[in-house]
Design an enzyme around this catalytic site. Sequence first.
Site, PDB file in Angstrom:
ATOM      1  N   LYS A  86       0.916  -1.105   0.027  1.00  0.00           N
ATOM      2  CA  LYS A  86       0.160   0.001  -0.088  1.00  0.00           C
ATOM      3  C   LYS A  86       0.867   1.035  -0.095  1.00  0.00           C
ATOM      4  CE  LYS A  86      -1.751   2.901   2.932  1.00  0.00           C
ATOM      5  NZ  LYS A  86      -2.815   3.728   3.749  1.00  0.00           N
TER       6      LYS A  86
ATOM      7  N   ASP B 272      -3.485   4.197  -2.083  1.00  0.00           N
ATOM      8  CA  ASP B 272      -4.430   4.696  -1.196  1.00  0.00           C
ATOM      9  C   ASP B 272      -4.776   5.918  -1.052  1.00  0.00           C
ATOM     10  OD1 ASP B 272      -6.565   4.276   0.657  1.00  0.00           O
ATOM     11  OD2 ASP B 272      -5.416   3.894   2.440  1.00  0.00           O
TER      12      ASP B 272
ATOM     13  N   ARG C 244       1.702  -1.155  10.802  1.00  0.00           N
ATOM     14  CA  ARG C 244       2.562  -1.181  11.979  1.00  0.00           C
ATOM     15  C   ARG C 244       2.918  -2.403  12.718  1.00  0.00           C
ATOM     16  NH1 ARG C 244      -0.808   3.815  14.213  1.00  0.00           N
ATOM     17  NH2 ARG C 244      -2.310   2.709  12.946  1.00  0.00           N
TER      18      ARG C 244
ATOM     19  N   ASP D 292     -13.900  14.398  -3.943  1.00  0.00           N
ATOM     20  CA  ASP D 292     -14.033  15.825  -4.591  1.00  0.00           C
ATOM     21  C   ASP D 292     -15.004  15.785  -5.421  1.00  0.00           C
ATOM     22  OD1 ASP D 292     -13.065  18.301  -5.350  1.00  0.00           O
ATOM     23  OD2 ASP D 292     -11.124  17.953  -4.606  1.00  0.00           O
TER      24      ASP D 292
ATOM     25  N   LYS E 263      -7.397   8.004  -1.179  1.00  0.00           N
ATOM     26  CA  LYS E 263      -8.844   8.190  -0.818  1.00  0.00           C
ATOM     27  C   LYS E 263      -9.386   9.637  -1.292  1.00  0.00           C
ATOM     28  CE  LYS E 263      -8.380   5.928   3.443  1.00  0.00           C
ATOM     29  NZ  LYS E 263      -7.024   5.661   3.459  1.00  0.00           N
TER      30      LYS E 263
HETATM   31  O1  C5P Z   1      -0.319   0.351  10.949  1.00  0.00           O
HETATM   32  P1  C5P Z   1      -1.821  -0.156  10.501  1.00  0.00           P
HETATM   33  O2  C5P Z   1      -1.715  -1.682  10.270  1.00  0.00           O
HETATM   34  O3  C5P Z   1      -2.973   0.370  11.469  1.00  0.00           O
HETATM   35  O4  C5P Z   1      -1.989   0.464   9.044  1.00  0.00           O
HETATM   36  C1  C5P Z   1      -3.310   0.442   8.437  1.00  0.00           C
HETATM   37  C2  C5P Z   1      -3.231   0.897   6.945  1.00  0.00           C
HETATM   38  O5  C5P Z   1      -4.564   1.020   6.456  1.00  0.00           O
HETATM   39  C3  C5P Z   1      -2.970   2.551   7.210  1.00  0.00           C
HETATM   40  O6  C5P Z   1      -1.931   2.768   6.099  1.00  0.00           O
HETATM   41  C4  C5P Z   1      -4.122   3.210   6.801  1.00  0.00           C
HETATM   42  O7  C5P Z   1      -4.062   4.427   6.124  1.00  0.00           O
HETATM   43  C5  C5P Z   1      -5.103   2.336   6.176  1.00  0.00           C
HETATM   44  N1  C5P Z   1      -6.343   2.319   6.171  1.00  0.00           N
HETATM   45  C6  C5P Z   1      -7.058   2.305   7.122  1.00  0.00           C
HETATM   46  N2  C5P Z   1      -8.502   2.399   7.449  1.00  0.00           N
HETATM   47  C7  C5P Z   1      -9.278   2.781   6.262  1.00  0.00           C
HETATM   48  C8  C5P Z   1      -8.197   2.487   4.984  1.00  0.00           C
HETATM   49  C9  C5P Z   1      -6.891   2.479   4.931  1.00  0.00           C
HETATM   50  O8  C5P Z   1      -6.314   2.031   8.399  1.00  0.00           O
HETATM   51  N3  C5P Z   1     -10.405   2.668   5.960  1.00  0.00           N
END
Ligand code: C5P
Length: 244
Positions: free
Chosen positions: A34, A61, A215, A66, A63
């Site tokens: 991603k 991603d 993470r 607009d 998002k």
């Molecule tokens: O670190 P973690 O596993 O929480 O990362 C989740 C990833 O998924 C982040 O890059 C975040 O931007 C993305 N994301 C999210 N929720 C959404 C869409 C994407 O956490 N609805």
Amino acid sequence: MKATGRLILALDGVDSRQSVDLMQRLGGVTRLCKVGPALFHSGGRELLERLGEIGVEVFLDLKFHDIPQTVFSAVRNLCAPPVRFLTIHALGGPKMMRRAVEAVREAAGRNGSPVDLLAATILTSLGPADLPGLGIDRPLEEETRNLALLARDSGLQGIVCSGREAGSIRTACGNRFLIVTPGVRPAGGPSQDQVRTVTPAAAIRAGADFLVVGRPIMQAADPVAAAREIDAEIETARKARKER
Ligand code: C5P
């Protein structure tokens, strides 16, 4: 050749060089990553090209949310390999979503490489208590399902939602609709700023097709080992789901 795995590594908190190095090291585990706004801003197309050269596919991603014409132009410009998934916000409404679908089709007509357009629903960092303040009175699960149906009826290939809503969306939207789930935490892991977290196995059991994990892998002492463990949990849960 399309990557067959289901784990999408969220390349958060790294620069272009580190991203490419990490994806090279992870080659045996996943070829899906991603790229979010911060990394895309610094790495741009050059980073996408570099990832494509090493056989990696990208969940871009950004998002978009607009007016329809602005989203149309943005989507059309970004639909090219190695981008495999691209996100817009369902809350942009059906007109915006339909225009984005037209952009994907136009780009695919040019380069023969259709991108799966996904709608973000309610972010996994929000919980039920956050919705009234946003003017949303419906229960979170109902709101997410409604946004998923709007996305499906606007022609999108799928949505991004938490594992907690994946089951009801799978039932409402059918088996061919893609469900991509972030907010995934191995059992016992810290949730950080995510609120609606689930384990990898629970997300797959609920019907998710792909998991976005950041993470728990990026901050692990050994990211390759952490990714391998999560990938193994995904594959075991997928096998069990097929046998059900
Ligand atoms: O670190 P973690 O596993 O929480 O990362 C989740 C990833 O998924 C982040 O890059 C975040 O931007 C993305 N994301 C999210 N929720 C959404 C869409 C994407 O956490 N609805």
